[in-house]
Design a protein around this motif. Sequence first.
Motif, PDB file in Angstrom:
ATOM      1  N   SER A   1       2.245  -5.264  -8.065  1.00 45.48           N
ATOM      2  CA  SER A   1       3.061  -4.570  -9.059  1.00 45.48           C
ATOM      3  C   SER A   1       2.856  -3.066  -8.997  1.00 45.48           C
ATOM      4  O   SER A   1       3.800  -2.288  -9.168  1.00 45.48           O
ATOM      5  N   SER A   2       1.628  -2.630  -8.742  1.00 45.98           N
ATOM      6  CA  SER A   2       1.363  -1.191  -8.617  1.00 45.98           C
ATOM      7  C   SER A   2       2.131  -0.603  -7.438  1.00 45.98           C
ATOM      8  O   SER A   2       2.668   0.510  -7.527  1.00 45.98           O
ATOM      9  N   LEU A   3       2.189  -1.347  -6.331  1.00 41.90           N
ATOM     10  CA  LEU A   3       2.949  -0.872  -5.171  1.00 41.90           C
ATOM     11  C   LEU A   3       4.433  -0.752  -5.500  1.00 41.90           C
ATOM     12  O   LEU A   3       5.087   0.237  -5.144  1.00 41.90           O
ATOM     13  N   LEU A   4       4.985  -1.766  -6.176  1.00 38.55           N
ATOM     14  CA  LEU A   4       6.400  -1.730  -6.520  1.00 38.55           C
ATOM     15  C   LEU A   4       6.703  -0.560  -7.440  1.00 38.55           C
ATOM     16  O   LEU A   4       7.719   0.128  -7.289  1.00 38.55           O
TER      17      LEU A   4
ATOM     18  N   VAL B   1      -2.226   4.567  -5.474  1.00 36.64           N
ATOM     19  CA  VAL B   1      -2.817   5.687  -6.206  1.00 36.64           C
ATOM     20  C   VAL B   1      -2.539   7.014  -5.506  1.00 36.64           C
ATOM     21  O   VAL B   1      -2.083   7.986  -6.111  1.00 36.64           O
ATOM     22  N   THR B   2      -2.795   7.074  -4.197  1.00 38.91           N
ATOM     23  CA  THR B   2      -2.645   8.329  -3.449  1.00 38.91           C
ATOM     24  C   THR B   2      -1.308   8.447  -2.730  1.00 38.91           C
ATOM     25  O   THR B   2      -0.947   9.530  -2.271  1.00 38.91           O
ATOM     26  N   GLY B   3      -0.578   7.346  -2.609  1.00 40.74           N
ATOM     27  CA  GLY B   3       0.692   7.369  -1.898  1.00 40.74           C
ATOM     28  C   GLY B   3       0.574   7.120  -0.400  1.00 40.74           C
ATOM     29  O   GLY B   3       1.585   7.112   0.316  1.00 40.74           O
ATOM     30  N   THR B   4      -0.638   6.885   0.073  1.00 37.78           N
ATOM     31  CA  THR B   4      -0.846   6.617   1.500  1.00 37.78           C
ATOM     32  C   THR B   4      -0.031   5.414   1.955  1.00 37.78           C
ATOM     33  O   THR B   4      -0.063   4.351   1.334  1.00 37.78           O
ATOM     34  N   GLY B   5       0.719   5.579   3.045  1.00 37.87           N
ATOM     35  CA  GLY B   5       1.445   4.483   3.660  1.00 37.87           C
ATOM     36  C   GLY B   5       2.709   4.040   2.960  1.00 37.87           C
ATOM     37  O   GLY B   5       3.388   3.128   3.440  1.00 37.87           O
ATOM     38  N   LEU B   6       3.069   4.669   1.841  1.00 36.67           N
ATOM     39  CA  LEU B   6       4.225   4.202   1.088  1.00 36.67           C
ATOM     40  C   LEU B   6       5.531   4.422   1.847  1.00 36.67           C
ATOM     41  O   LEU B   6       6.448   3.601   1.779  1.00 36.67           O
ATOM     42  N   GLU B   7       5.637   5.539   2.569  1.00 34.68           N
ATOM     43  CA  GLU B   7       6.871   5.801   3.307  1.00 34.68           C
ATOM     44  C   GLU B   7       7.056   4.792   4.441  1.00 34.68           C
ATOM     45  O   GLU B   7       8.173   4.349   4.709  1.00 34.68           O
ATOM     46  N   ALA B   8       5.972   4.449   5.109  1.00 28.89           N
ATOM     47  CA  ALA B   8       6.055   3.450   6.178  1.00 28.89           C
ATOM     48  C   ALA B   8       6.484   2.105   5.601  1.00 28.89           C
ATOM     49  O   ALA B   8       7.282   1.371   6.211  1.00 28.89           O
ATOM     50  N   LEU B   9       5.970   1.769   4.434  1.00 30.08           N
ATOM     51  CA  LEU B   9       6.358   0.525   3.775  1.00 30.08           C
ATOM     52  C   LEU B   9       7.821   0.593   3.339  1.00 30.08           C
ATOM     53  O   LEU B   9       8.577  -0.374   3.524  1.00 30.08           O
TER      54      LEU B   9
ATOM     55  N   ASN C   1      -3.779  -2.927   0.828  1.00 27.06           N
ATOM     56  CA  ASN C   1      -3.593  -1.963  -0.267  1.00 27.06           C
ATOM     57  C   ASN C   1      -4.946  -1.486  -0.810  1.00 27.06           C
ATOM     58  O   ASN C   1      -5.992  -2.018  -0.462  1.00 27.06           O
ATOM     59  N   LYS C   2      -4.893  -0.478  -1.630  1.00 24.87           N
ATOM     60  CA  LYS C   2      -6.077   0.141  -2.255  1.00 24.87           C
ATOM     61  C   LYS C   2      -6.977   0.797  -1.206  1.00 24.87           C
ATOM     62  O   LYS C   2      -8.211   0.762  -1.298  1.00 24.87           O
TER      63      LYS C   2
END
Length: 308
Positions: free
Chosen positions: A186-189, A158-166, A127-128
Motif C-alpha cells: 500500500s505504501s508503494l501504491l 520512503v526515499t523514492g528509490t526505484g519508483l520510476e523503474a517500477l 521494497n524498503k
Amino acid sequence: MGVREQGIVIRTLGSAYDVQGPDGVVRCVLRGRLRRQRDGPQRPVIGDHVEFERVSPREGAIVAILPRRTALVRREPLDPSRAHVLAANLDQIVAVFAAVPEPDLFQIDRYLAVAEANHLLAILCMNKMDLVEDRESFRARFAEYEALGYPVLYTSAVTGTGLEALRERLQGKITAFIGPSGAGKSSLLNALQPGLALKVGSINPRTGMGRHTTTHSELIPFDGGYLADTPGLRDIGVWGIPPEDLAVCFPEMRPYLGQCEFSDCLHLEEPGCAIRRAVARGKIRRRRYESYQRILIEQQVAWGGLHE
C-alpha cells in the motif's frame, strides 16, 4: 430486456460491484443466474469484463461475465478442494517483499511459481531498501532471479528509490501487487500515485508480521492501465495444476522436461531423472530444486495425498 453495455469490474463491495462503463462508473448488482451463484466460481471479480444493463444513469445489473483471459486464484486453507478467483484478466503481478528483515527465498520461489502457474509475467520487487546497509551485497543475493529472466526492482516508498523503474513496468498494464503482509504494498501504491490515501499497515511487534490493510478488492486507474489492490493473497497457492506439471513453473527446469526415463517422473527419487541430473551438475540451483520439492509436497497434500 434493456440495452446491454460492456465494462470492467473495478471494485467489489460485498453484493455490489463498481463497473467502469463507456461513460463512467456504474454501481451494479447481480441478476439472474449470477445472483443465485454469487458465492460460486462465476462470482465477478476485479478485472472481469462484464455485460450490464442500466436501471438508472449510475445504477445497473450485471447480466453476464465475459470469458476470462487469465485468473489469479487462491486456495481455501480449510478446504483445498475449493478455489477462489481473486482477479481476472491480469497482465502481470508484482511480488513485493520487504528487504528488512531479509525475505525468505522459498517464499519468493512460491510466489513466482504462482505467477507461472497463472501464466502471468512476474516482477520481483524488493521494497524498503532505505533500511538496507550494504545494498551491493543485498542485490548480489538476488542476481539468480535476474538470470532466470525475472525483472528485479529495488524500491523505497520512503526515499523514492526505484519508483520510476517500477512505474515504467506498470504503464498500460493491469497489475496485481501480491506478497506477504507488511511488505509495503500500500505504501508503494501511495508513493506511485499520491492521493490514493490507501491504509498503510504496521508490523505486529509480537509476531513480526504485518497487519492486513486492504478490506476490499479494487482496480486503481494508473497511467493507461490499472493497479489491483486485493486482500486474501497471503494464502495463494499453486494447487490448481497437477503435481506432475509443477516443474513447468520453474523456468530452469523446462529444458529438461521430457528427458526423464519415466514419463510420469515427479523429479524426486525416480531413477533416470533428467532434472536431478541437472541439479547434480550445477545446471539447476540446488536451493531452487529444494523449493520445488517443498511446493510439490504442498500440492500433494492439497490434491489428497496423490503420489505419496
